[in-house]
Design an enzyme around this catalytic site. Structure first.
Site, PDB file in Angstrom:
ATOM      1  N   VAL A 153      33.662  42.852  29.720  1.00 54.63           N
ATOM      2  CA  VAL A 153      34.795  41.922  29.712  1.00 54.63           C
ATOM      3  C   VAL A 153      35.974  42.457  30.534  1.00 54.63           C
ATOM      4  O   VAL A 153      36.218  43.658  30.601  1.00 54.63           O
ATOM      5  CB  VAL A 153      35.258  41.647  28.263  1.00 54.63           C
ATOM      6  CG1 VAL A 153      35.737  42.930  27.585  1.00 54.63           C
ATOM      7  CG2 VAL A 153      36.338  40.565  28.225  1.00 54.63           C
ATOM      8  N   HIS A 178      41.959  38.370  33.763  1.00 51.57           N
ATOM      9  CA  HIS A 178      42.642  37.962  34.992  1.00 51.57           C
ATOM     10  C   HIS A 178      43.881  37.161  34.601  1.00 51.57           C
ATOM     11  O   HIS A 178      43.841  36.382  33.642  1.00 51.57           O
ATOM     12  CB  HIS A 178      41.744  37.083  35.861  1.00 51.57           C
ATOM     13  CG  HIS A 178      40.499  37.771  36.336  1.00 51.57           C
ATOM     14  ND1 HIS A 178      40.524  38.921  37.092  1.00 51.57           N
ATOM     15  CD2 HIS A 178      39.183  37.454  36.170  1.00 51.57           C
ATOM     16  CE1 HIS A 178      39.285  39.285  37.359  1.00 51.57           C
ATOM     17  NE2 HIS A 178      38.463  38.426  36.808  1.00 51.57           N
ATOM     18  N   GLY A 201      34.177  39.462  43.286  1.00 52.02           N
ATOM     19  CA  GLY A 201      34.882  40.369  44.185  1.00 52.02           C
ATOM     20  C   GLY A 201      35.730  41.398  43.502  1.00 52.02           C
ATOM     21  O   GLY A 201      35.265  42.106  42.604  1.00 52.02           O
ATOM     22  N   CYS A 239      36.185  46.511  30.606  1.00 50.96           N
ATOM     23  CA  CYS A 239      34.950  47.016  31.213  1.00 50.96           C
ATOM     24  C   CYS A 239      34.100  47.826  30.244  1.00 50.96           C
ATOM     25  O   CYS A 239      33.185  48.540  30.652  1.00 50.96           O
ATOM     26  CB  CYS A 239      35.252  47.845  32.449  1.00 50.96           C
ATOM     27  SG  CYS A 239      36.180  46.947  33.692  1.00 50.96           S
TER      28      CYS A 239
END
Length: 311
Positions: free
Chosen positions: A139, A142, A216, A234
């Site tokens: 996870v 953003h 990306g 992460c």
């Protein structure tokens, strides 16, 4: 609620916010930027970039870096471009590289195999939308103040090596931090992304289908980092998340670097400075000429809804 997508192909992890609110942001108007000048490496007269057949390629750039774009819209747009490039390849036609740059409305995203154990909230009462994507990794968050770059390129025209591609994306950010902010960043063995000490400032997560890349990198510029507290970014418990603004508050640029005024820039200026540097370094590392293109407004009208899953 978790929003999901159909299956796709090779994936590698992503991770990384101004304070996000928990209600929708207004999508700002889209602007078209002028074509950039040819770029060169500020550190050397001899480029260390990848040159394909002795020539640089053109990369079309859809630049929405001042806009807050809903994640689902950007995700659909990427997949549409991937399909278009595959169709051209099947016809043995060349296709330009594509770069999308934007900011997202607050959102959490998970990779294909992400575990919900890294969410510090009830998935049925998530603070923001949660998307399960086809990228690899755990996870991440953003949101505003974070610049996201989505390169959609055909690796057949560069190097058909995923590790090379990941290292190239990391190199773009490492150069930005060094040349523009005098911040020494590095890679950590066994972990993808860009780090300053034990703080991860840029996350990288990709998907590659038939050698065409999408998803990306995400670079925290003046991001409010509070939403990261609601997850284990992460899936890494013993590391922190950082931002350029936070780092500039901790370190003074080197004497004589010519960048002493950068720490005093306001948030908008910091985004502008970082954005320009990202474009420049991406152009150098991938040896492409950036061609700014008008944003197709049809990409932001209602599309077929992405299926939703409930636990």
């Amino acid at each position: 609620m978790i929003l999901a997508s159909p299956n796709f192909v090779i994936s590698v992890p992503t991770c990384p916010a101004h304070k996000p609110t928990k209600k929708p942001y207004r999508l700002h108007s889209h602007t078209t930027l002028s074509k950039s000048n040819q770029l060169s490496d500020p550190k050397s007269s001899e480029s260390t970039s990848i040159i394909i057949n002795g020539q640089s390629r053109t990369c079309e750039c859809f630049d929405l870096y001042k806009d807050l774009v809903p994640y689902g819209k950007a995700w659909d747009w990427q997949k549409k471009i991937v399909r278009e490039k595959k169709a051209l390849i099947e016809k043995n036609e060349d296709c330009l590289d594509t770069l999308i740059i934007l900011q997202h409305l607050p959102v959490y995203t998970l990779g294909t195999g992400s575990s919900e154990e890294y969410l510090n909230f009830d998935i049925k009462d998530a603070p923001y939308d949660v998307y399960r994507t086809e990228r690899g990794g755990e996870v991440t968050y953003h949101g505003p103040g974070q610049l996201v770059m989505y390169p959609i390129i055909n690796l057949r025209n560069h190097k058909m090596d995923l590790h090379w591609y990941l290292r190239a994306l990391e190199e773009v950010v490492i150069r930005v931090l060094s040349s523009t902010f005098s911040i020494k960043a590095s890679r950590l063995e066994g972990l993808t992304g860009v780090w300053v000490g034990d703080k991860k400032v840029a996350a990288i997560g990709i998907r590659v289908s038939q050698w065409i890349t999408y998803h990306g990198l995400a670079l925290n510029v003046n991001t409010d980092l509070t939403p990261f507290h609601s997850i284990v970014p992460c899936g890494i418990r013993n590391r922190q998340v950082g931002s350029i603004k936070g780092l500039l508050g901790e370190f003074q640029p080197s004497t004589g670097s010519g960048k002493a005024d950068v720490p005093h820039s306001n948030d908008c200026q910091l985004i502008d400075i970082t954005h320009s540097s990202l474009i420049k370094e991406f152009s150098e590392v991938f040896q492409v000429e950036i061609l700014h293109k008008t944003i197709p407004m049809t990409e932001f009208v209602e599309t077929t809804p992405i299926s939703s899953l409930t636990k």
